[in-house]
Design a protein around this motif. Sequence first.
Motif, PDB file in Angstrom:
ATOM      1  N   LYS A 110     -23.294   8.102  23.925  1.00  0.00           N
ATOM      2  CA  LYS A 110     -22.855   7.637  22.593  1.00  0.00           C
ATOM      3  C   LYS A 110     -22.730   6.116  22.581  1.00  0.00           C
ATOM      4  N   ILE A 111     -22.249   5.546  23.691  1.00  0.00           N
ATOM      5  CA  ILE A 111     -22.153   4.079  23.784  1.00  0.00           C
ATOM      6  C   ILE A 111     -23.536   3.464  23.622  1.00  0.00           C
ATOM      7  N   ILE A 112     -24.525   4.067  24.253  1.00  0.00           N
ATOM      8  CA  ILE A 112     -25.898   3.548  24.155  1.00  0.00           C
ATOM      9  C   ILE A 112     -26.407   3.643  22.718  1.00  0.00           C
ATOM     10  N   GLN A 113     -26.029   4.698  22.003  1.00  0.00           N
ATOM     11  CA  GLN A 113     -26.422   4.809  20.592  1.00  0.00           C
ATOM     12  C   GLN A 113     -25.795   3.696  19.760  1.00  0.00           C
ATOM     13  N   VAL A 114     -24.535   3.393  20.056  1.00  0.00           N
ATOM     14  CA  VAL A 114     -23.818   2.377  19.285  1.00  0.00           C
ATOM     15  C   VAL A 114     -24.251   0.969  19.687  1.00  0.00           C
ATOM     16  N   ASP A 115     -24.438   0.754  21.002  1.00  0.00           N
ATOM     17  CA  ASP A 115     -24.793  -0.563  21.537  1.00  0.00           C
ATOM     18  C   ASP A 115     -25.935  -0.389  22.530  1.00  0.00           C
ATOM     19  N   LYS A 116     -27.159  -0.501  22.031  1.00  0.00           N
ATOM     20  CA  LYS A 116     -28.351  -0.227  22.845  1.00  0.00           C
ATOM     21  C   LYS A 116     -28.467  -1.121  24.087  1.00  0.00           C
ATOM     22  N   ASN A 117     -27.861  -2.280  24.063  1.00  0.00           N
ATOM     23  CA  ASN A 117     -27.967  -3.213  25.185  1.00  0.00           C
ATOM     24  C   ASN A 117     -26.791  -3.151  26.148  1.00  0.00           C
ATOM     25  N   ASN A 118     -25.989  -2.107  26.071  1.00  0.00           N
ATOM     26  CA  ASN A 118     -24.822  -1.989  26.927  1.00  0.00           C
ATOM     27  C   ASN A 118     -25.255  -1.596  28.341  1.00  0.00           C
ATOM     28  N   VAL A 119     -25.242  -2.564  29.240  1.00  0.00           N
ATOM     29  CA  VAL A 119     -25.733  -2.383  30.603  1.00  0.00           C
ATOM     30  C   VAL A 119     -24.897  -1.352  31.359  1.00  0.00           C
ATOM     31  N   GLU A 120     -23.586  -1.430  31.230  1.00  0.00           N
ATOM     32  CA  GLU A 120     -22.714  -0.506  31.969  1.00  0.00           C
ATOM     33  C   GLU A 120     -22.986   0.942  31.589  1.00  0.00           C
ATOM     34  N   ALA A 121     -23.178   1.207  30.301  1.00  0.00           N
ATOM     35  CA  ALA A 121     -23.447   2.580  29.854  1.00  0.00           C
ATOM     36  C   ALA A 121     -24.788   3.069  30.386  1.00  0.00           C
ATOM     37  N   HIS A 122     -25.805   2.230  30.357  1.00  0.00           N
ATOM     38  CA  HIS A 122     -27.115   2.612  30.906  1.00  0.00           C
ATOM     39  C   HIS A 122     -26.994   2.924  32.397  1.00  0.00           C
ATOM     40  N   LEU A 123     -26.235   2.123  33.104  1.00  0.00           N
ATOM     41  CA  LEU A 123     -26.049   2.327  34.533  1.00  0.00           C
ATOM     42  C   LEU A 123     -25.340   3.656  34.799  1.00  0.00           C
ATOM     43  N   LYS A 124     -24.284   3.943  34.059  1.00  0.00           N
ATOM     44  CA  LYS A 124     -23.545   5.198  34.249  1.00  0.00           C
ATOM     45  C   LYS A 124     -24.413   6.405  33.913  1.00  0.00           C
ATOM     46  N   VAL A 125     -25.186   6.321  32.842  1.00  0.00           N
ATOM     47  CA  VAL A 125     -26.080   7.421  32.484  1.00  0.00           C
ATOM     48  C   VAL A 125     -27.114   7.619  33.592  1.00  0.00           C
TER      49      VAL A 125
END
Length: 176
Positions: A110-125
């Motif tokens: 959901k974080i990635i949907q809201v903020d596509k450039n969120n590095v931490e969320a991409h890393l966790k996913v």
Amino acid sequence: DLSLVAKVRIIKESIFPKPICYRRIALSKRIICIIFFTILLTGCQSDIEKKEAFFNKGSNYFETKEYKKAEIELKNALQIDPNYVEAYHLLAKDMLKLGNIKGAFAVYNKIIQVDKNNVEAHLKVAEFLLLGKKTEAAMEKIIFVLEKDPQNIEALLVKAHIFMQKKFFDKALATY
């Protein structure tokens, strides 16, 4: 002695009172509109305050290890502002503490949907995908993270683990 016309007028006025002045009605409608819009504007401002209050309570509960209460408060903040990335991050960490892996994975997505450039969320996913042995999808997320931050140690470690799962040991060693 009152004339007949005067008597009829007195009786008529006592049965049917004079109508309210239209100017008073128009003025009272304006006042009601002003009060309504004032309340509406103050209501918007209080939503921001409510969101922050819920987040702060959730953060305090998280720090005191009251994870279920933290989850409730953070979800309340997110109901007010569904784009509140900071609340999503804390909610995902909270869900991990509660052992809700699927919930945390969903929140990071959901974080990635809201903020596509969120590095931490991409890393966790990517980490979750790696745990699920979805190495191709995990590698896509890691490549994204490393494009944004080539020296990200966590991303490099996940990349090495992906290579190890694929049995590319030489590439894994080169990544370290």
